[in-house]
Design an enzyme around this catalytic site. Structure first.
Site, PDB file in Angstrom:
ATOM      1  CG  ASP A   9      -1.861  -1.099   1.365  1.00 36.55           C
ATOM      2  OD1 ASP A   9      -1.875  -1.972   0.482  1.00 36.55           O
ATOM      3  OD2 ASP A   9      -2.620  -1.115   2.342  1.00 36.55           O
ATOM      4  CB  SER A  55       8.527 -10.355   5.029  1.00 41.61           C
ATOM      5  OG  SER A  55       9.022  -9.178   4.434  1.00 41.61           O
ATOM      6  CD  GLN A  56       3.695  -5.813   4.324  1.00 38.28           C
ATOM      7  OE1 GLN A  56       3.260  -5.946   3.194  1.00 38.28           O
ATOM      8  NE2 GLN A  56       2.934  -5.789   5.383  1.00 38.28           N
ATOM      9  CG  ASP A 162      -4.297 -11.198   2.325  1.00 40.15           C
ATOM     10  OD1 ASP A 162      -4.123 -10.335   1.450  1.00 40.15           O
ATOM     11  OD2 ASP A 162      -4.315 -10.930   3.527  1.00 40.15           O
ATOM     12  CD  GLU A 350      -9.409  -3.472   0.539  1.00 43.06           C
ATOM     13  OE1 GLU A 350      -8.484  -4.163   0.992  1.00 43.06           O
ATOM     14  OE2 GLU A 350     -10.609  -3.643   0.841  1.00 43.06           O
TER      15      GLU A 350
END
Length: 398
Positions: A9, A55-56, A162, A350
């Site tokens: 993001d 993590s990202q 996800d 979103e």
């Protein structure tokens, strides 16, 4: 509950901030990410203690490059480089629970590609009941299999996708999740960009020998992506199942074209990939759908997500030729859908429906978010890039 990837993001939020001349805010966001990297050795999936086991997606180098392109900042560059080297090392760990996997090419040479994987052994705290229910499915037998399901679910959350049929062996059910067995096209495109970014950033800092090393790693990765993930018949890249050493033959996913965004392609692949994207069925009147598979998971049909739109737009531009027209088409369709939804609701969503212009998306584990940063950032970035060509868009009048 919001469960998508905050770091991912953040990259598009930063692009929106820079388009809005809010550089100090963008710099503060980057420094916050660098602090997390300095503290934990990686950037957690979110700013909560229970995210410390995953993590990202590795997008921080993109943020630093965006800052340098906006206004060269030697102080920030010197702060970022050693920490970015730490993040790269984290992603290139080939241990049992490491994010890198050694693969063998046709030549017999070894190459390294990446996956999402976690050491998680319990339901995610943010979705405890959902994960407990998933692992209680009749096909999941014994505690070791339940633990494995929870680890694979968390790995899918690490991806930011996800959830999606991409991660599921049966293409539908979350209890069949097998994220860590997949070398995803999009992650390896991101890692290729990471290596190219590290080459460029080290060159900016005058560290030529280190820059050359990252350039060599990027070349090796492009060769592996081309050999293992490019599908000549489908004219697109596809995810690779490394335990069976074979490509996955799932339906088209927007992620299949992200090597165009990364620049990890040759002229032949670029031309063919633009043509296959145009004919993929993913391009709809409200945007590019995430996949063609309707599962009620939010990273599947018919949802469309802002960052994927911009990555595909940039990718088509990178391919050149007919890619320029396709990039402009996607930009026009996406901004028109954004504007129509905003006029009706006063919100940016979103996610959006790809099949209904101006309609928010659905599905997933939580109530769809409104006023969303990456949607705002992508819209501002596209307006800054295309300016008058979007302002005169007839689609925006509908």
């Amino acid at each position: 509950m919001h469960a998508c990837a905050p770091l991912s993001d953040s990259y598009w939020i930063i692009k929106g901030l820079l388009a809005s001349n809010m550089r100090d805010t963008a710099r503060g966001m980057v420094q916050n990410m660098l602090h997390q990297l300095r503290t934990y050795g990686f950037i957690p999936n979110g700013g909560r203690l229970y995210y410390l086991n995953r993590s990202q997606p590795p997008m921080l180098s993109e943020m630093v490059v965006a800052m340098m392109d906006d206004n060269f900042d030697l102080e920030l560059l010197r702060e970022a480089l050693p920490l970015l080297r730490d993040e790269y090392a984290f992603w290139m760990d080939t241990g049992d629970e490491g994010h890198a996997v050694d693969v063998t090419l046709a030549s017999g040479e070894s190459a390294t590609l990446n996956r999402y994987v976690t050491s998680n052994a319990s339901p995610r705290p943010e979705s405890y009941l959902e994960d407990l229910t998933t692992a209680n499915h009749e096909s999941v037998r014994g505690e070791s299999e339940r633990t494995k399901v929870w680890a694979e679910i968390a790995a899918a959350a690490e991806s930011g996708w996800d959830f999606s049929s991409r991660w599921m062996e049966d293409g539908q059910s979350l209890h069949s999740v097998r994220t860590s067995q997949i070398l995803p096209v999009d992650l390896n495109a991101i890692m290729y960009r990471f290596e190219c970014n590290m080459e460029r950033l080290h060159a900016m800092a005058g560290e030529t020998s280190t820059a050359i090393g990252y350039a060599s790693a990027a070349r090796a990765r492009q060769q592996a992506i081309s050999e293992l993930q490019w599908n000549e018949r489908r004219r697109q890249w596809v995810d690779y199942h490394w335990p069976s050493e074979s490509q996955l033959q799932a339906e088209a996913s927007a992620s299949n074209w992200l090597p165009l965004w990364a620049g990890a392609f040759d002229e032949h692949q670029g031309h063919d990939a633009v043509a296959s994207l145009r004919n993929s069925g993913l391009l709809q009147k409200g945007g590019v759908a995430t996949t063609l598979k309707a599962t009620e998971h939010q990273w599947d049909w018919p949802n469309a997500w802002a960052p994927l739109q911009e990555m595909l737009i940039e990718g088509c531009e990178n391919a050149g030729g007919e890619g320029h027209a396709l990039a402009m088409h996607i930009a026009r369709v996406w901004t028109a859908s954004n504007l129509k939804a905003w006029r009706k609701t006063n919100y940016m969503f979103e996610k959006y429906s790809a099949v209904d212009k101006g309609v928010g998306g659905g599905g997933g584990e939580y109530t769809p978010q409104v006023g969303f940063g990456w949607s705002n950032g992508v819209a501002l970035s596209l307006l800054a890039r295309y300016g008058d060509r979007l302002a005169s868009n007839k689609l925006l009048q509908g």
